[in-house]
Design an enzyme around this catalytic site. Structure first.
Site, PDB file in Angstrom:
ATOM      1  N   TYR A  72     -21.773  12.558 -12.741  1.00 32.44           N
ATOM      2  CA  TYR A  72     -20.763  13.164 -13.651  1.00 32.44           C
ATOM      3  C   TYR A  72     -19.573  13.912 -13.215  1.00 32.44           C
ATOM      4  O   TYR A  72     -18.816  14.493 -13.349  1.00 32.44           O
ATOM      5  CB  TYR A  72     -21.047  12.559 -15.679  1.00 32.44           C
ATOM      6  N   PHE A 124       8.030   1.833  -4.440  1.00 38.96           N
ATOM      7  CA  PHE A 124       7.043   1.100  -4.823  1.00 38.96           C
ATOM      8  C   PHE A 124       7.134   0.045  -5.952  1.00 38.96           C
ATOM      9  O   PHE A 124       7.756   1.469  -6.952  1.00 38.96           O
ATOM     10  CB  PHE A 124       5.927   1.288  -4.267  1.00 38.96           C
ATOM     11  N   ASP A 125       7.121  -1.047  -6.430  1.00 40.88           N
ATOM     12  CA  ASP A 125       7.284  -1.959  -7.687  1.00 40.88           C
ATOM     13  C   ASP A 125       6.456  -0.718  -8.541  1.00 40.88           C
ATOM     14  O   ASP A 125       6.935  -0.109  -9.781  1.00 40.88           O
ATOM     15  CB  ASP A 125       6.436  -2.709  -8.108  1.00 40.88           C
ATOM     16  N   ASP A 214       4.735   9.324  -1.584  1.00 38.28           N
ATOM     17  CA  ASP A 214       3.909   8.530  -1.759  1.00 38.28           C
ATOM     18  C   ASP A 214       3.452   7.966  -0.078  1.00 38.28           C
ATOM     19  O   ASP A 214       3.839   7.189   0.696  1.00 38.28           O
ATOM     20  CB  ASP A 214       4.628   7.504  -2.062  1.00 38.28           C
ATOM     21  N   ALA A 216       0.443   6.292   0.622  1.00 38.74           N
ATOM     22  CA  ALA A 216      -0.394   4.594   1.403  1.00 38.74           C
ATOM     23  C   ALA A 216      -0.503   4.498   2.326  1.00 38.74           C
ATOM     24  O   ALA A 216      -1.725   4.742   2.886  1.00 38.74           O
ATOM     25  CB  ALA A 216      -0.289   3.069   0.357  1.00 38.74           C
ATOM     26  N   LYS A 257      -5.134   1.242   1.077  1.00 35.35           N
ATOM     27  CA  LYS A 257      -4.573   1.085   2.659  1.00 35.35           C
ATOM     28  C   LYS A 257      -5.038   2.108   3.823  1.00 35.35           C
ATOM     29  O   LYS A 257      -5.999   2.165   4.561  1.00 35.35           O
ATOM     30  CB  LYS A 257      -2.976   1.033   2.703  1.00 35.35           C
ATOM     31  N   HIS A 449       6.589 -12.036 -11.027  1.00 36.37           N
ATOM     32  CA  HIS A 449       5.950 -12.990  -9.584  1.00 36.37           C
ATOM     33  C   HIS A 449       4.424 -12.786  -9.546  1.00 36.37           C
ATOM     34  O   HIS A 449       4.287 -14.048  -8.444  1.00 36.37           O
ATOM     35  CB  HIS A 449       6.486 -11.849  -8.222  1.00 36.37           C
TER      36      HIS A 449
HETATM   37  N1  F0G Z   1       2.896   3.260  -3.204  1.00 39.21           N
HETATM   38  C1  F0G Z   1       2.934   2.056  -2.075  1.00 39.21           C
HETATM   39  C2  F0G Z   1       3.871   2.356  -1.208  1.00 39.21           C
HETATM   40  C3  F0G Z   1       2.481   0.260  -2.162  1.00 39.21           C
HETATM   41  O1  F0G Z   1       2.506  -0.142  -1.163  1.00 39.21           O
HETATM   42  C4  F0G Z   1       1.478   0.491  -3.300  1.00 39.21           C
HETATM   43  C5  F0G Z   1       1.322  -0.683  -3.562  1.00 39.21           C
HETATM   44  C6  F0G Z   1       1.340   1.597  -3.816  1.00 39.21           C
HETATM   45  C7  F0G Z   1       2.118   2.752  -4.260  1.00 39.21           C
HETATM   46  C8  F0G Z   1       0.346   1.064  -5.160  1.00 39.21           C
HETATM   47  O2  F0G Z   1      -1.305   1.937  -5.238  1.00 39.21           O
HETATM   48  O3  F0G Z   1      -2.103  -0.840  -5.488  1.00 39.21           O
HETATM   49  O4  F0G Z   1      -2.955   1.442  -4.657  1.00 39.21           O
HETATM   50  O5  F0G Z   1      -2.030   0.658  -7.126  1.00 39.21           O
HETATM   51  N2  F0G Z   1       0.818  -1.555  -2.885  1.00 39.21           N
HETATM   52  C9  F0G Z   1       0.176  -2.892  -2.644  1.00 39.21           C
HETATM   53  C10 F0G Z   1       0.837  -3.851  -1.777  1.00 39.21           C
HETATM   54  C11 F0G Z   1      -0.265  -3.815  -3.801  1.00 39.21           C
HETATM   55  O6  F0G Z   1       0.745  -5.161  -1.571  1.00 39.21           O
HETATM   56  O7  F0G Z   1       2.020  -3.441  -0.785  1.00 39.21           O
HETATM   57  P1  F0G Z   1      -2.097   0.640  -5.810  1.00 39.21           P
END
Ligand code: F0G
Length: 458
Positions: A72, A124-125, A214, A216, A257, A449
């Site tokens: 833990y 990102f969204d 960011d 990823a 990723k 979506h």
């Molecule tokens: N930032 C970027 C640039 C991303 O592409 C994603 C996720 C996230 C943050 C969020 O990360 O999914 O681990 O919580 N992108 C995926 C996609 C979902 O399909 O492009 P997460």
């Protein structure tokens, strides 16, 4: 003869997949209300929905899982992961989280407050969501060239330095930090140059603002710097990575990723105030600081994944496969966001289904046609994803309407890529017969979506 570039791995375990009939797919997609997220994955032949958490781990990663430490507090696997992250990024404070959006949630809980402005390049969204849900503004300062899919430029993910400076000047104290996404997913997996990172960093420092990456797809970004930017050809991916992060104060990471794991994420920084602030939110939201939402074994696999994916051969063969899809589409004349991105090809649906009115969602229509053609699942990054304007409740038709075809890491062979391209060619060849799209019969207010239900128009 020059030898072709082959994968930097061989296959030790396989997962059978099955191709269905067109009649089956027509029935299934109707049952899924013409929403590809609603399809059971067994009804998909080649899955290009996302490159997130869909990659294949190596034998070294699986072996590391067996020696993961599930303590833990003070897990050895945490320290192993932290040390790899520090070596790659130079950041000494690391907080694991269960995925990227959780890293955003924890760090932004400390950094973002009502009325703030967070400039960046096509947030990102979920990043945007975590900013907007705190009643702050995500201000997009991506270079205008990113909106012209046919322009062939090496770094279309860049921040427009003039726009950023204007934002910093105009919003002053309201700017909590600047966030740069590498690679720029929304703009088509397009990279950000080292020169651009350097300029953004200089501006941020001048205005006393922190800079977050960011990250990823940071390793793919480093690959593009090595292969496209002057002065980097002889540097290793790890050297480039280290330099990229030297311009920033911290990072949020979706490890699903470029971390080559199926689940995981983290925050890393050198700023003690950010670390202390984020710690307060990690414990209640994610978990104690040395696991924060991840199993010990998953942290162990991530430590190996980060190391593997910052090796040139692994990246070169991965990106070559994305570029292979791009070159086949070139041959067939299918328009996409140029040049091919790091993780995906983004087909420009508004240039393919020119007869389908935007009110009937061309990119979604193309996604459904491709699925019906060959069981290939892509993802609409267009007018449905854009949601409605929060004030007028009108659909937002201002952006691009794209079909994203993601290539999972180390999963498909070039033959699968050939199938994707051929299926798209078949749809493309009968594009003028496709004149009608879809109407929404059910939707949610935000992030519609995932669950939207659609009906075909005749
Ligand atoms: N930032 C970027 C640039 C991303 O592409 C994603 C996720 C996230 C943050 C969020 O990360 O999914 O681990 O919580 N992108 C995926 C996609 C979902 O399909 O492009 P997460």
């Amino acid at each position: 003869m020059e030898l072709p570039l082959a994968e930097a791995w061989k296959i030790k375990m396989v997962e059978p997949i099955r191709c269905s009939t067109r009649a089956e797919r027509e029935r299934w997609i109707e049952q899924a209300h013409y929403n590809l997220f609603q399809l059971p994955a067994d009804q998909v032949y080649i899955d290009c929905l996302t490159d997130s958490g869909t990659g294949a781990m190596s034998d070294r990663q699986w072996a590391a899982m067996m020696t993961g430490d599930e303590s833990y507090a003070g897990s050895r696997s945490f320290y192993e992961l932290r040390d790899v992250i520090t070596r790659l990024t130079g950041f000494k404070y690391v907080i694991p989280t269960h995925q990227g959006r959780a890293a955003e949630n924890v760090l932004f809980s400390h950094l973002v407050k009502e009325g703030d402005v967070v400039p960046g390049n096509s947030h990102f969204d979920t990043t945007k969501g975590h900013i907007e849900s705190r009643k702050a503004t995500a201000l997009d300062c991506t270079v205008a060239e990113a909106r012209d899919t046919q322009l062939e430029l090496p770094f279309k993910g860049n921040v427009d330095i003039k726009l950023l400076e204007e934002a910093l000047r105009k919003h002053g104290d309201r700017v909590s930090f600047v966030i740069v996404t590498i690679t720029n997913n929304t703009a088509g997996g397009q990279p950000v140059s080292m020169e651009n990172l350097r300029q953004v960093s200089r501006l941020c420092r001048g205005y006393g603002k922190g800079l977050i990456l960011d990250s990823a797809r940071f390793a793919e970004n480093a690959y593009f710097i090595k292969t496209r930017e002057e002065g980097y050809a002889d540097k290793s991916i790890k050297e480039i990575t280290r330099e990229m992060f030297s311009y920033a104060d911290g990072m949020t990471m979706s490890a699903k990723k470029d971390g080559l794991v199926n689940m995981g994420g983290f925050i890393a920084t050198n700023r003690e105030d950010w670390y202390e602030g984020a710690k307060r939110f990690c414990i209640p939201f994610e978990g104690y600081l040395t696991y924060g939402g991840m199993n010990g074994r998953d942290m162990a696999a991530l430590a190996v994944g980060l190391d593997e994916n910052t090796e040139y051969d692994n990246l070169a063969t991965r990106i070559r496969q994305v570029q292979l899809l791009g070159s086949l589409l070139d041959e067939y004349g299918v328009p996409y966001q140029r040049p091919a991105g790091g993780h995906a090809i983004f087909v420009d649906a508004s240039k393919v289904l020119t007869q389908v009115p935007k009110e009937e969602f061309p990119a979604q229509t193309l996604a459904v046609e491709l699925y019906k053609e060959a069981g290939v699942r892509g993802c609409e990054i267009g007018y449905i994803l854009a949601d409605r304007d929060p004030v007028t409740r009108e659909n937002r038709f201002g952006g691009l309407d794209l079909l994203r075809l993601c290539i999972p890491r180390r999963v498909y062979t070039d033959n699968h890529i050939a199938v994707i391209a051929a299926a798209l060619k078949n749809v493309f060849d009968r594009r003028n017969e496709i004149t009608r799209g879809y109407e929404i019969t059910w939707e949610t207010e935000l992030m519609r979506h995932f669950t939207v239900q659609l009906k075909p128009l005749q």
